[in-house]
Enzyme design. Structure first.
Site, PDB file in Angstrom:
ATOM      1  N   SER A 193       1.118   0.969   6.362  1.00  0.00           N
ATOM      2  CA  SER A 193       1.302   1.118   5.242  1.00  0.00           C
ATOM      3  C   SER A 193       0.225   1.393   4.310  1.00  0.00           C
ATOM      4  CB  SER A 193       1.559  -0.348   4.955  1.00  0.00           C
ATOM      5  OG  SER A 193       2.883  -0.018   3.891  1.00  0.00           O
ATOM      6  N   ASP A 288      13.019   2.027   6.840  1.00  0.00           N
ATOM      7  CA  ASP A 288      12.121   2.124   5.549  1.00  0.00           C
ATOM      8  C   ASP A 288      12.126   2.905   4.900  1.00  0.00           C
ATOM      9  OD1 ASP A 288       9.844   1.453   4.729  1.00  0.00           O
ATOM     10  OD2 ASP A 288       7.896   1.964   6.383  1.00  0.00           O
ATOM     11  N   HIS A 318      10.035  -1.515   8.473  1.00  0.00           N
ATOM     12  CA  HIS A 318       8.144  -1.777   8.169  1.00  0.00           C
ATOM     13  C   HIS A 318       8.088  -2.805   8.746  1.00  0.00           C
ATOM     14  CE1 HIS A 318       5.256   0.233   5.387  1.00  0.00           C
ATOM     15  NE2 HIS A 318       5.463  -1.380   4.367  1.00  0.00           N
TER      16      HIS A 318
END
Length: 358
Positions: A193, A288, A318
């Site tokens: 991320s 996501d 995610h």
């Protein structure tokens, strides 16, 4: 997260999650409800069960204040990360002011590759503890040393503080690889991320500054463009852990001045030239909001001659890399990435061993 949910010890909730995942499939289907299909993808039953249990238990990743967000992410990770992975020695490291943690698998000989890893959390949350078990797992299963870097967080330290710390950590690791027991010619960068963003930015900086270049890039669902809303932000913007609202909240804390969001040190996808970056494995999750920008980054890397493997885990959401303690599909996805890391590092070693021809 509700006050009632906060009052329940994390160990109790984690045990309840494991119990639920151990129920017979018909009972699990009763809890999850009918299958969820979006954009031609079906949410994996284990992913759907976890989201449903988090919803029923009030385990939400809050964004009302940075402190609440950090506490909620820490608690969420405690619930799903599983027991500490054994077989690895862990020690603190300080890298020119940046805190870090070195993971060395038991019995690993000196001269191993080193993965410098940056944690996710939207540049606002996450720390060495939130990704401790993932780093343990990466180290043991890939047979490498892992150096986790704890960069400064927004809003106390907005952009580019996190970038500066990421660069400092990598430069320090390259300069001190020998004393860490690592091979300075086999350094890899990785992150999830926001951490994936920092890993890609650091790799680009290493190329431009002609410093020690990483030989591999391991990216889990990276954030790579803070200037555009792609289709996945609308499709998966609510109900799948990371939301569209959370992404805006993170961006507003990390880069409150909108004019800086096109800076390639934040929106690395917008860098004009990505050629010369190391071979890359990039994993996205089907459900996501960041899916499409991550895949656009992989496609741009490929167009510019970078060897890249793009893997979309269609049924996942995610944050799956941290879910090592419940279900099996999340760990399987991480295992695939670890296999790619091992292969990439082996190929890098083979390239170094090829003698030069006259």
């Amino acid at each position: 997260m509700s006050k009632f949910a906060d009052a329940i010890p994390a160990g109790v909730v984690a045990g309840a999650l494991r119990f639920a995942f151990g129920l017979p499939k018909p009972l699990r289907r009763l809890i999850t409800g009918p299958p969820i299909v979006v954009d031609g993808q079906r949410l994996h039953p284990e992913a759907q069960l976890l989201l449903r249990l988090q919803q029923l238990g009030g385990q939400e990743w809050r964004t009302d204040t940075p402190a609440a967000n950090r506490a909620a992410l820490s608690r969420s990770n405690l619930l799903v990360a599983g027991p500490p992975v054994p077989g690895v020695a862990v020690r603190p490291v300080t890298m020119d002011g940046v805190r870090g943690r070195l993971y060395t698998p038991h019995g690993l000989a000196a001269g191993s590759p080193l993965l410098v890893f940056y944690h996710g959390g939207g540049w606002v949350s996450g720390d060495l503890d939130s990704h401790d078990n993932l780093c343990r797992h990466l180290a043991v299963e890939a047979g490498v040393r892992v150096l986790s870097a704890d960069y400064r967080l927004a809003p106390e330290h907005p952009f580019p503080a996190a970038v500066d710390d990421a660069l400092t950590a990598y430069a320090w690791a390259a300069a001190h690889a020998d004393e860490l027991g690592a091979d300075p010619s086999r350094l890899a960068l990785g992150g999830d991320s926001a951490g994936g963003n920092l890993a890609a930015v650091t790799a680009l900086h290493a190329r431009d500054e002609h410093g020690p270049r990483p030989v591999f890039l391991l990216l889990f669902y990276p954030a790579v463009d803070a200037t555009a809303r792609r289709r996945s932000r609308d499709l998966f913007g609510d109900g799948f852990f990371l939301s569209d609202e959370k992404m805006d909240w993170f961006a507003d804390h990390y880069a409150p001045q909108r004019e800086v969001r096109a800076d390639p040190r934040l929106s690395v996808l917008l860098a004009e030239d990505l050629s010369g970056l190391p071979p890359t494995y990039l994993a996205t999750a089907g459900f996501d909001p960041l899916r499409d920008e991550g895949e656009a980054f992989a496609e741009k890397l490929a167009r510019q001659g970078v060897p890249v493997v793009l893997r979309r885990h269609e049924g996942l959401f995610h944050g799956f890399a941290n879910i090592l303690g419940v279900g099996g599909v999340f760990r399987e996805a991480v295992s695939e990435a670890i296999g790619a890391l091992r292969t990439g590092l082996a190929l890098a070693n083979a390239r170094q061993d090829v003698p030069e021809t006259a």
